[in-house]
Enzyme design. Structure first.
Site, PDB file in Angstrom:
ATOM      1  N   GLU A 133     -14.789 -30.711   9.487  1.00 11.80           N
ATOM      2  CA  GLU A 133     -13.723 -30.726  10.600  1.00 11.80           C
ATOM      3  C   GLU A 133     -14.484 -30.401  11.909  1.00 11.80           C
ATOM      4  O   GLU A 133     -15.364 -29.629  12.326  1.00 11.80           O
ATOM      5  CB  GLU A 133     -13.114 -29.088  10.435  1.00 11.80           C
ATOM      6  CG  GLU A 133     -11.810 -29.167   9.749  1.00 11.80           C
ATOM      7  CD  GLU A 133     -11.272 -27.970   9.555  1.00 11.80           C
ATOM      8  OE1 GLU A 133     -11.096 -27.124  10.504  1.00 11.80           O
ATOM      9  OE2 GLU A 133     -10.353 -27.655   8.466  1.00 11.80           O
ATOM     10  N   ASP A 162      -5.783 -19.677  17.879  1.00  7.95           N
ATOM     11  CA  ASP A 162      -6.980 -19.405  17.446  1.00  7.95           C
ATOM     12  C   ASP A 162      -7.395 -18.066  17.810  1.00  7.95           C
ATOM     13  O   ASP A 162      -6.911 -17.453  18.875  1.00  7.95           O
ATOM     14  CB  ASP A 162      -7.961 -20.344  18.025  1.00  7.95           C
ATOM     15  CG  ASP A 162      -7.952 -21.589  17.168  1.00  7.95           C
ATOM     16  OD1 ASP A 162      -8.215 -21.455  15.930  1.00  7.95           O
ATOM     17  OD2 ASP A 162      -7.425 -22.673  17.520  1.00  7.95           O
TER      18      ASP A 162
END
Lengths: 409, 278
Positions: free
Chosen positions: B49, B60
């Site tokens: 990723e 996040d």
């Protein structure tokens, strides 16, 4: 008195958003999957509450006996005389309990949160007005409360921080980014996603993922509904213009919405131009931004070419946000409302004008609306009418204003 | 068959689970992040990723937030991210690359041009954190036209009735967000994972990767014992952060430290035999 508006017809500008939470291309639900089921639940709960007369009765009770509604519509005679043009009326939202329009929305959402069985509230705040309103209702109903506030704002809005703590809220300073409303919003969303099982995210403005823009607008529309009744009683006709300040845009959306289908009423949103629209230090998202996606919705955003969000600037912590509610973006695109800017300096001047001519110390946010009304009024006839939304009172801002006037408190 | 599907088919045939490490583009500079990316397959990465830095990563935790800011400071833009993937592809044609990021930089680039350029650069799949199925039409057509897999996130809060909606239009694999929370914080227990996976398996035949909160080789091994892949991001970014100098610049330790940690995670993941669990 009822906060409910009459039903909008098929061709009405008041029928939005659509089923996807869109106003034209704006709005929507751009959130992580973890939150999506919660938004669907919220949407269903809100629809059920809207359809429940008992919910409306309960809300009306609190709006009247706790918030102190209806708020007066005040004819500002001395300011009108001094400016020498259109008659200026002020919608006195600063007289609400906690000193701003914020409590209208917060009261509606806290009743909804209780219906949904939530026991903990998180909220973001800029100037602290929404934070204070949220902390207030959490005290009233005995609920846990965490308020996220940018560290810069914690510094420049100390009285409100202390108020929130007195009310029992936990105030969490956010140091990410520039430490303002945008960063507080990010952090409040992170708290919500972490504590979904018991926590309700009480959004303070007409932005965020659907159904927040619609719900907050509906709860704030009481401002416009009352204004319509009051101006008809006072003048026997609708005003020529309504002027309101825009950060996220909740006070403006609240006073605009009941007038959207009255084309003779000009609607003017005043964004914070900061140091000037082209200074690079501005919060004027509609005038200087491009459509993009942030905080769950598509709307006009201050951003660079690569889609990175840029920092906003305004003397007013409540307007210091790089986005705006999606319905305002839509109203701007279709031309139903006009969006203009007022600079930090113009807001400071208007703050003093209002204080000295009317004996009303307005919030710096509201001073932006006054600043534009003061420009507009002299260009209009004496038989014309402007309504300015005084969305909050300025006690919280006296330290900032003193500093700019070179006065040590 | 896409590179992602091919990779999972190979792993399945070998009876192995996959490790999917994460690298933030341009963190703390282009060359360092490219060196890490290039070193990852040999250190045991099965898929990778690549994080596309965004100024407001609201899903996040602090670790990825900081990495994103370092990436932006290090010159990241969508164009630069795609350049980095293109540079990686010159030396590796087998390891699938998935871009992970937020909607706005894609929208700013233009969804159609983005999908074309991403495919041309060698990207295989997209994870757009703030694009739930309800908003997926923005990318669905251009991604399909360019053969890019759309990897859908599924969360503990996703009810069974919603799973078909989430998986409709999903391809490549499915990313199970194993906790309610932001990245790099709490870790799901083995029991929680074991309970969650069957309901996902009933709703999809796609491989399932588990992410959020996987920090150690043990946790990574646990994850692949029930799922098909484990995603590790914050733990690697923490290591990277720990090697930076006082000005936030990369040091001689940066690349080796990240790859060394990756090797430990990969060994644990690859030691799990998948034949018994299927």
């Amino acid at each position: 008195m009822s906060a409910t508006e009459t039903q909008a017809g098929a061709n009405s500008l008041r029928s939005g958003p659509d089923g996807r939470g869109r106003f034209g291309i704006f709005g929507g639900r751009f959130v992580a999957e973890t939150l999506m089921p919660l938004l669907l639940e919220l949407d269903a709960a809100y629809k059920a509450a809207q359809a429940d007369p008992e919910f409306q009765r309960e809300l009306d009770f609190y709006l009247k006996d706790y918030v102190g509604r209806p708020s007066p519509l005040w004819l500002a005679r001395r300011m009108t005389e001094q400016l020498g043009g259109a008659k200026i009326y002020m919608k006195r939202e600063e007289l609400n309990h906690t000193g701003s329009h914020k409590l209208n929305n917060v009261m509606g959402q806290i009743l909804l949160a209780r219906r949904m069985g939530r026991t903990r509230i998180v909220a973001e705040t800029g100037a602290g007005q929404h934070g204070v309103a949220t902390a207030t209702v959490c005290a009233l109903f005995g609920m846990k409360c965490a308020i996220y506030m940018g560290a810069t704002d914690v510094e420049r809005q100390k009285p409100n921080v202390f108020r929130m703590r007195l009310l029992g809220a936990e105030v969490v300073p956010v140091t990410a980014g520039a430490g303002t409303l945008k960063d507080a919003m990010n952090e409040a969303m992170r708290d919500w996603v972490t504590n979904v099982h018991d926590t309700y995210f009480l959004v303070g403005t007409v932005a965020g993922p659907h159904p927040y823009p619609q719900m907050v607008r509906d709860f704030q529309a009481v401002i416009g509904v009352e204004t319509k009744e009051q101006i008809m009683a006072a003048e026997g006709r609708l005003p020529d213009a309504i002027v309101a300040a825009i950060g996220g845009g909740s006070n403006a959306m609240g006073i605009f919405h009941p007038f959207l289908d009255d084309p003779e009423v000009k609607l003017i949103g005043v964004e914070a131009a900061g140091c000037g629209l082209d200074s690079g230090r501005t919060a004027a998202s509609i005038e200087r931004g491009r459509p993009g996606v942030l905080h769950g919705n598509r709307t006009y955003l201050l951003q660079d070419e690569d889609g990175q969000i840029t920092e906003a600037h305004s003397i007013s912590a409540g307007l210091d946000y790089p986005g705006v509610g999606p319905e305002h973006s839509w109203l701007s695109d279709i031309g139903r409302a006009d969006y203009v800017g007022a600079t930090d300096q113009e807001a400071l001047d208007a703050f003093q004008l209002c204080t000295r001519t009317e004996g009303i110390i307005p919030a710096l946010e509201s001073a932006h609306a006054i600043a534009y009304a003061a420009k507009l009024a002299p260009t209009m006839g004496k038989d014309q009418i402007i309504v300015v939304n005084i969305s909050g009172r300025g006690d919280k801002d006296i330290f900032t204003v003193a500093e700019h006037l070179g006065v040590k408190l | 068959m896409s590179r992602i599907a091919r990779r999972f088919a190979t792993l399945r045939a070998q009876g192995r689970g996959a490790l999917i490490p994460y690298v933030e583009a341009c963190d703390p500079d282009y060359d360092t992040s490219l060196a890490i990316l290039r070193g990852m397959p040999a250190a045991g990465a099965d898929l990778i990723e690549v994080g596309v830095p965004f100024s407001d990563p609201s899903a996040d935790g602090p670790t990825i937030q900081k990495a994103a800011l370092r990436g932006l400071k290090g010159g990241a833009s969508m164009k630069r991210v795609l350049e980095m993937v293109r540079a990686f592809r010159e030396g590796d044609d087998g390891t699938p690359i998935i871009l992970m990021g937020y909607t706005n930089p894609i929208e700013a680039y233009g969804p159609e041009r983005f999908c074309m350029d991403a495919k041309a650069a060698g990207v295989d799949g997209l994870i757009v954190v703030d694009m739930p199925p309800e908003e997926a039409d923005l990318l669905a057509a251009p991604a399909a036209a360019n053969g890019l897999d759309i990897i859908r996130l599924v969360a503990p809060t996703t009810p069974d009735a919603r799973l078909p909606i989430v998986f409709n239009g999903a391809s490549g694999f499915v990313y199970y967000v194993s906790i309610t929370g932001v990245t790099g914080t709490r870790t799901a227990s083995t029991d929680e994972l074991a309970a969650a996976l069957p309901r996902l398996r009933r709703a999809t035949d796609l491989p399932i990767a588990i992410g959020f909160g996987i920090r150690t080789p043990e946790r990574a091994a646990n994850a692949v014992s029930v799922a098909d892949a484990a995603v590790v991001a914050s733990a690697l970014l923490n290591t990277l952060e720990g090697t930076l100098d006082a000005d936030g610049k990369a040091t001689a330790k940066t690349v080796p430290a990240v790859l060394e940690q990756l090797r430990g995670l990969a060994d644990a993941v690859h030691a799990v035999s998948k034949t018994a669990s299927k």
